[in-house]
Write a protein that holds these residues in place. Structure first.
Motif, PDB file in Angstrom:
ATOM      1  N   ALA A   1       0.823  -1.212   0.000  1.00 41.65           N
ATOM      2  CA  ALA A   1       0.000   0.000   0.000  1.00 41.65           C
ATOM      3  C   ALA A   1       0.855   1.260   0.000  1.00 41.65           C
ATOM      4  CB  ALA A   1      -0.933  -0.006   1.214  1.00 41.65           C
ATOM      5  N   ASP A   2       1.940   1.249   0.766  1.00 40.04           N
ATOM      6  CA  ASP A   2       2.817   2.424   0.839  1.00 40.04           C
ATOM      7  C   ASP A   2       3.436   2.758  -0.512  1.00 40.04           C
ATOM      8  OD1 ASP A   2       2.285   2.722   3.524  1.00 40.04           O
ATOM      9  OD2 ASP A   2       4.026   1.530   4.168  1.00 40.04           O
ATOM     10  N   ASP A   3       3.673   1.712  -1.335  1.00 42.45           N
ATOM     11  CA  ASP A   3       4.304   1.928  -2.629  1.00 42.45           C
ATOM     12  C   ASP A   3       3.302   2.221  -3.749  1.00 42.45           C
ATOM     13  OD1 ASP A   3       6.777   1.425  -1.485  1.00 42.45           O
ATOM     14  OD2 ASP A   3       6.718  -0.719  -1.941  1.00 42.45           O
ATOM     15  N   ASN A   4       2.014   2.117  -3.443  1.00 42.84           N
ATOM     16  CA  ASN A   4       0.998   2.302  -4.489  1.00 42.84           C
ATOM     17  C   ASN A   4      -0.144   3.166  -3.948  1.00 42.84           C
ATOM     18  OD1 ASN A   4       1.777   0.167  -6.789  1.00 42.84           O
ATOM     19  ND2 ASN A   4       2.179  -0.762  -4.793  1.00 42.84           N
ATOM     20  N   PRO A   5      -0.016   4.485  -4.075  1.00 47.95           N
ATOM     21  CA  PRO A   5      -0.994   5.412  -3.496  1.00 47.95           C
ATOM     22  C   PRO A   5      -2.427   5.173  -3.942  1.00 47.95           C
ATOM     23  CG  PRO A   5       0.953   6.596  -4.281  1.00 47.95           C
ATOM     24  CD  PRO A   5       1.080   5.190  -4.767  1.00 47.95           C
ATOM     25  N   GLU A   6      -2.618   4.670  -5.170  1.00 50.82           N
ATOM     26  CA  GLU A   6      -3.980   4.532  -5.691  1.00 50.82           C
ATOM     27  C   GLU A   6      -4.794   3.478  -4.945  1.00 50.82           C
ATOM     28  OE1 GLU A   6      -1.401   1.746  -8.131  1.00 50.82           O
ATOM     29  OE2 GLU A   6      -1.247   3.752  -7.245  1.00 50.82           O
TER      30      GLU A   6
ATOM     31  N   GLN B   1      -5.462   3.567   0.646  1.00 51.42           N
ATOM     32  CA  GLN B   1      -6.522   3.662   1.632  1.00 51.42           C
ATOM     33  C   GLN B   1      -7.308   2.353   1.731  1.00 51.42           C
ATOM     34  OE1 GLN B   1      -6.923   6.195   3.713  1.00 51.42           O
ATOM     35  NE2 GLN B   1      -8.572   5.075   4.745  1.00 51.42           N
ATOM     36  N   THR B   2      -7.681   1.808   0.569  1.00 51.96           N
ATOM     37  CA  THR B   2      -8.459   0.569   0.558  1.00 51.96           C
ATOM     38  C   THR B   2      -7.660  -0.592   1.133  1.00 51.96           C
ATOM     39  OG1 THR B   2      -9.490   1.372  -1.472  1.00 51.96           O
ATOM     40  CG2 THR B   2      -9.896  -0.904  -0.887  1.00 51.96           C
TER      41      THR B   2
ATOM     42  N   TYR C   1      -5.199  -0.422   3.347  1.00 48.54           N
ATOM     43  CA  TYR C   1      -5.072  -0.267   4.795  1.00 48.54           C
ATOM     44  C   TYR C   1      -6.346  -0.689   5.517  1.00 48.54           C
ATOM     45  CZ  TYR C   1      -0.495   1.837   5.658  1.00 48.54           C
ATOM     46  OH  TYR C   1       0.853   2.039   5.809  1.00 48.54           O
ATOM     47  N   GLU C   2      -7.487  -0.358   4.933  1.00 51.22           N
ATOM     48  CA  GLU C   2      -8.756  -0.760   5.556  1.00 51.22           C
ATOM     49  C   GLU C   2      -8.898  -2.280   5.573  1.00 51.22           C
ATOM     50  OE1 GLU C   2     -11.739   1.208   3.314  1.00 51.22           O
ATOM     51  OE2 GLU C   2     -11.254   3.214   4.080  1.00 51.22           O
ATOM     52  N   ALA C   3      -8.546  -2.934   4.449  1.00 46.98           N
ATOM     53  CA  ALA C   3      -8.642  -4.394   4.390  1.00 46.98           C
ATOM     54  C   ALA C   3      -7.673  -5.039   5.373  1.00 46.98           C
ATOM     55  CB  ALA C   3      -8.357  -4.877   2.968  1.00 46.98           C
ATOM     56  N   CYS C   4      -6.460  -4.491   5.473  1.00 45.37           N
ATOM     57  CA  CYS C   4      -5.474  -5.030   6.419  1.00 45.37           C
ATOM     58  C   CYS C   4      -5.948  -4.860   7.862  1.00 45.37           C
ATOM     59  CB  CYS C   4      -4.128  -4.331   6.228  1.00 45.37           C
ATOM     60  SG  CYS C   4      -3.267  -4.782   4.699  1.00 45.37           S
ATOM     61  N   LYS C   5      -6.568  -3.707   8.138  1.00 49.24           N
ATOM     62  CA  LYS C   5      -7.082  -3.473   9.490  1.00 49.24           C
ATOM     63  C   LYS C   5      -8.167  -4.486   9.844  1.00 49.24           C
ATOM     64  CE  LYS C   5      -9.278   0.066  12.368  1.00 49.24           C
ATOM     65  NZ  LYS C   5      -9.818   1.447  12.418  1.00 49.24           N
ATOM     66  N   GLU C   6      -9.081  -4.737   8.896  1.00 47.57           N
ATOM     67  CA  GLU C   6     -10.134  -5.729   9.124  1.00 47.57           C
ATOM     68  C   GLU C   6      -9.539  -7.112   9.382  1.00 47.57           C
ATOM     69  OE1 GLU C   6     -12.817  -5.712   5.877  1.00 47.57           O
ATOM     70  OE2 GLU C   6     -13.469  -3.636   6.170  1.00 47.57           O
ATOM     71  N   ALA C   7      -8.525  -7.477   8.590  1.00 46.16           N
ATOM     72  CA  ALA C   7      -7.900  -8.787   8.756  1.00 46.16           C
ATOM     73  C   ALA C   7      -7.210  -8.886  10.115  1.00 46.16           C
ATOM     74  CB  ALA C   7      -6.890  -9.027   7.637  1.00 46.16           C
ATOM     75  N   ARG C   8      -6.537  -7.807  10.518  1.00 44.92           N
ATOM     76  CA  ARG C   8      -5.832  -7.816  11.810  1.00 44.92           C
ATOM     77  C   ARG C   8      -6.821  -7.959  12.970  1.00 44.92           C
ATOM     78  NH1 ARG C   8      -2.692  -3.707  10.947  1.00 44.92           N
ATOM     79  NH2 ARG C   8      -0.670  -4.739  10.781  1.00 44.92           N
TER      80      ARG C   8
ATOM     81  N   LEU D   1      -5.518  -9.664  -1.105  1.00 47.06           N
ATOM     82  CA  LEU D   1      -4.905 -10.366  -2.236  1.00 47.06           C
ATOM     83  C   LEU D   1      -5.355  -9.780  -3.575  1.00 47.06           C
ATOM     84  CD1 LEU D   1      -5.203 -14.025  -0.925  1.00 47.06           C
ATOM     85  CD2 LEU D   1      -3.086 -12.763  -1.293  1.00 47.06           C
ATOM     86  N   LEU D   2      -6.629  -9.462  -3.675  1.00 43.76           N
ATOM     87  CA  LEU D   2      -7.120  -8.889  -4.927  1.00 43.76           C
ATOM     88  C   LEU D   2      -6.543  -7.501  -5.169  1.00 43.76           C
ATOM     89  CD1 LEU D   2     -10.865 -10.026  -4.811  1.00 43.76           C
ATOM     90  CD2 LEU D   2      -9.018 -10.979  -6.184  1.00 43.76           C
ATOM     91  N   LEU D   3      -6.355  -6.731  -4.099  1.00 45.38           N
ATOM     92  CA  LEU D   3      -5.712  -5.425  -4.245  1.00 45.38           C
ATOM     93  C   LEU D   3      -4.257  -5.576  -4.667  1.00 45.38           C
ATOM     94  CD1 LEU D   3      -7.259  -3.635  -1.131  1.00 45.38           C
ATOM     95  CD2 LEU D   3      -7.586  -2.962  -3.518  1.00 45.38           C
TER      96      LEU D   3
END
Length: 758
Positions: free
Chosen positions: A72-77, A80-81, A83-90, A129-131
């Motif tokens: 996510a850090d390397d791909n701004p587009e 946000q999405t 980070y949200e998916a990672c937060k949900e997974a965590r 994974l899809l992102l």
């Protein structure tokens, strides 16, 4: 109660195997965890085991989302999405760990909590994974766009200096695109999309040499319209291939700029995804089968009639063909009429049933017989279409041979500028093209697998576009018979014709074999074909490699192909540098022999060429190792002439690695194998060892050329001292012993010193 069993990875719109392979173990692990929560845990040991599983799941999720956040850090587009998916997974991973640690009672609430957390975890991991896959697609499309821009620069250059610079950059970008598209092809789950990607990659690979010669001819003869037509056709076809790559990667979404590549009214989807009689028949038969359940409600009746109309419409490619015999045309028309009659009978019986008994809910014997009669009719129609195709395909050998003879005649007439006879033979050549196109069309209609349908379709497209360009290139040569570039250009287009004829023959063979045998799935490449596999004398049954095995071998084959290209470039340097280096140069001869053998092994990884079975591959590898030994001896003699210094040190260091690699390859070839798994492992090892040996040989040849040029060294008298090569490579053949390997594969005889059991 909600259960994890309802979570189907196939319903998550996963298009690639890599994502599926990451998800399936997670699904299995969570399913096991939920099954523990759904039954009474009767011991402290069981509770402790469940707690450990919860901890392991949470730890794995933490590692996983850390990687996701880095992406996510390397791909701004997508930041946000993602980070949200990672937060949900965590959060879901932490919840599962807590539930596993603290829940002792086998309560409904606990089970529901675990299931909800598990579903949330699976969904969020899938999103991550899809992102991440979006990033992979973005990289591939950026590589494609780079190649497209390079094509634009090549098209606009006005002199050779600019062209050479632009073409060099284009080549490097093509290599990157080849790697990315190859990985994507092997990762795709959909059979049709994989075949389409393979077709696009093949067009780009084959068109590169035509792009080179047609551009050179256009620069040399800018006033000639036929040179421009050759060049523009290649550019257009390569852009179409890149549009197809975009179409496959985006799963059916066209590039907004690609409409410029299509002058005809037919959309590219119709060209790429055109339907067949075979698919129309399957759809019609499915609808007929469902009548046993639906009893033909009005909507179903309309669908049945429409589906049969589609079948009849697509049979017109058979009946309208000028090459379909009168008998077969009549049979097809009669069988279409029979299908309509049988369907009308079925409709009448159902109407009669519902008229006398409005509550009828199951078919009677009369209706069942009507259904079977319709299905027998479609079966007979399918068989007649196959018979018609086989009759036309039976003439392919004669047609392709005649076409090849015409190409040779056209070449000679162009060289002699005999325009009247050239026109006459070119008209005949166009007739051959039309005939072969008709056969390709019928083959596509009856092909039973989607990959073969795609292969037949793109063989037809490539032949339709590139076939006539042989004639165009011939007219250029007829206008400039002394032009070396015009002659080279015609040779390259003639080579493309040979490739296309090989494609047509292969597709016809595969389609007809599949129809006659009707296996459940298409087999992989050359490995399952009849022949001896491993080291047993008993022929094994066909084997099929799974996707990971295919990807591994194909990737190694591509890497070897790139090394082969480097070797060819080095030997061409020797030839261009003058007769002093070329004449009696045994290093060049043997290097070219090895390059040709390695190329045939690369073709094997693609399911092409003359190496049909694993035994052919192993025998070719044995010849390859022996030729490397002979090259080693010649270069060793040459090294005595090289003065001391860094270059000689580099030469000897690489040279001393050859015997080791040769021994490793020979050991691998002679290693006994039995069964599919061992055969795959041996094939993979042989390809890898050949690639390693080819790599060091390429470095040795490069250093030899540098030393010879720098020190003006003499090659006369260098040889492997009478050791027969066992290989035949045309003009560059070694002093063999009467048995050998052709430039494309195995001929009769065995390699000197070979183990016949291998």
């Amino acid at each position: 109660m909600e259960t994890l069993d309802s979570v189907d990875p196939a319903s998550l719109e996963i298009k690639t195997r890599s994502i599926e392979q990451i998800l399936l173990p997670l699904v299995k692990q969570i399913s096991t965890l939920v099954s523990h929560r759904e039954r009474q845990l009767c011991s402290d040991r069981s509770l402790l085991a469940v707690a450990r599983v919860g901890q392991a799941v949470n730890l794995a999720v933490e590692r996983f989302v850390t990687v996701g956040e880095t992406i996510a850090d390397d791909n701004p587009e997508i930041k946000q999405t993602m980070y949200e998916a990672c937060k949900e997974a965590r959060v879901a991973g932490g919840t599962i760990e807590k539930l596993c640690e603290c829940a002792v009672d086998d309560s409904l609430a606990d089970r529901s909590s675990v299931v909800r957390a598990a579903r949330c975890l699976l969904g969020s991991v899938t999103r991550v994974l899809l992102l991440a896959d979006i990033v992979v697609v973005k990289q591939l499309l950026l590589a494609k766009d780079k190649v497209a821009r390079s094509l634009g620069r090549l098209e606009s250059v006005s002199n050779f200096t600019e062209f050479v610079k632009a073409f060099s950059q284009f080549g490097a970008e093509m290599v990157e695109l080849a790697h990315l598209t190859g990985d994507r092809q092997n990762d795709l789950k959909d059979e049709r999309r994989r075949a389409q990607m393979a077709a696009a990659r093949q067009v780009l690979e084959r068109s590169t040499m035509m792009l080179l010669t047609s551009s050179k001819a256009c620069l040399r003869h800018p006033e000639c319209l036929s040179t421009k037509e050759n060049r523009d056709t290649v550019f257009c076809q390569m852009r179409r291939a890149m549009d197809l790559i975009h179409y496959v990667v985006k799963d059916g979404v066209l590039d907004c700029s690609e409409s410029q590549s299509y002058a005809s009214s037919q959309s590219p989807q119709q060209d790429w995804d055109s339907s067949t009689v075979c698919s129309a028949l399957k759809q019609f038969e499915r609808l007929v089968e469902t009548t046993r359940i639906t009893l033909l409600v009005p909507e179903c009746r309309d669908s049945l009639t429409s589906a049969l109309d589609t079948v009849v419409e697509r049979t017109q490619d058979f009946t309208d063909s000028a090459y379909t015999s009168h008998e077969h045309r009549e049979n097809i028309l009669l069988l279409c009429d029979r299908a309509k009659l049988e369907l009308n009978t079925l409709l009448r019986i159902v109407n009669s049933m519902q008229t006398f008994d409005k509550d009828a809910c199951s078919p009677n014997s009369e209706m069942e017989q009507a259904v079977l009669s319709v299905l027998r009719g479609t079966r007979d129609l399918r068989q007649q279409l196959a018979t018609t195709t086989m009759e036309q395909a039976g003439d392919l050998s004669q047609i392709t041979k005649g076409g090849q003879e015409l190409v040779s005649t056209i070449r000679n007439l162009a060289l002699n500028s005999e325009l009247d006879r050239l026109q006459e033979n070119c008209d005949r050549f166009h007739e051959y093209i039309e005939h072969i196109l008709e056969v390709c069309k019928l083959l596509r209609h009856i092909a039973l697998s989607e990959s073969l349908q795609v292969s037949a379709k793109f063989t037809e497209i490539n032949l339709r576009i590139y076939g006539p360009q042989v004639v165009t290139a011939a007219y250029t040569l007829a206008r400039y018979p002394s032009s070396k570039i015009a002659k080279e250009n015609l040779e390259v287009f003639a080579d493309m014709w040979q490739w296309l004829m090989s494609d047509v023959t292969t597709v016809a063979k595969d389609v007809l074999e599949l129809i006659q045998s009707r296996p459940e799935k298409q087999v992989y490449m050359s490995l399952p074909r009849p022949g001896k596999h491993g080291t047993t004398s008993k022929p094994l049954k066909p084997v099929r490699l799974d996707s990971e095995e295919q990807a591994k071998i194909a990737k190694a084959g591509l890497e070897m192909k790139l090394i082969t290209s480097e070797m060819d470039a080095e030997t061409e340097k020797w030839q261009e540098s003058g007769s002093a280096l070329e004449e009696n140069n045994d290093i060049v001869k043997r290097a070219k022999n090895m390059s040709s053998m390695a190329f045939s092994m690369y073709q094997f990884t693609r399911g092409e060429g003359a190496l049909k079975t694993t035994q052919d591959l192993f025998t070719q590898a044995e010849y390859f190792a022996e030729e490397a030994n002979r090259l080693y001896k010649v270069v060793r003699q040459f090294s005595y002439q090289v003065p001391g210094g860094s270059q000689k040190k580099e030469l000897l260091e690489n040279l001393d690695r050859i015997p080791t690699y040769v021994q490793q390859l020979q050991f691998t070839v002679k290693n006994p194998t039995v069964g599919k798994a061992a055969t795959f492992s041996k094939v993979d090892n042989v390809i890898q060892e050949t690639k390693n040996l080819m790599n060091v040989i390429s470095k040795v040849v490069t250093t030899c050329f540098e030393c010879a040029t720098k020190y003006n060294l003499d090659f006369r008298g260098l040889s492997a001292h009478g050791s027969g090569s066992g290989y035949r490579g045309g003009e560059n053949a070694g002093d063999g012993d009467g048995t050998g390997v052709g430039a494309d594969g195995i001929k009769s005889g065995s390699a000197p010193g070979s183990d016949p059991s291998v």
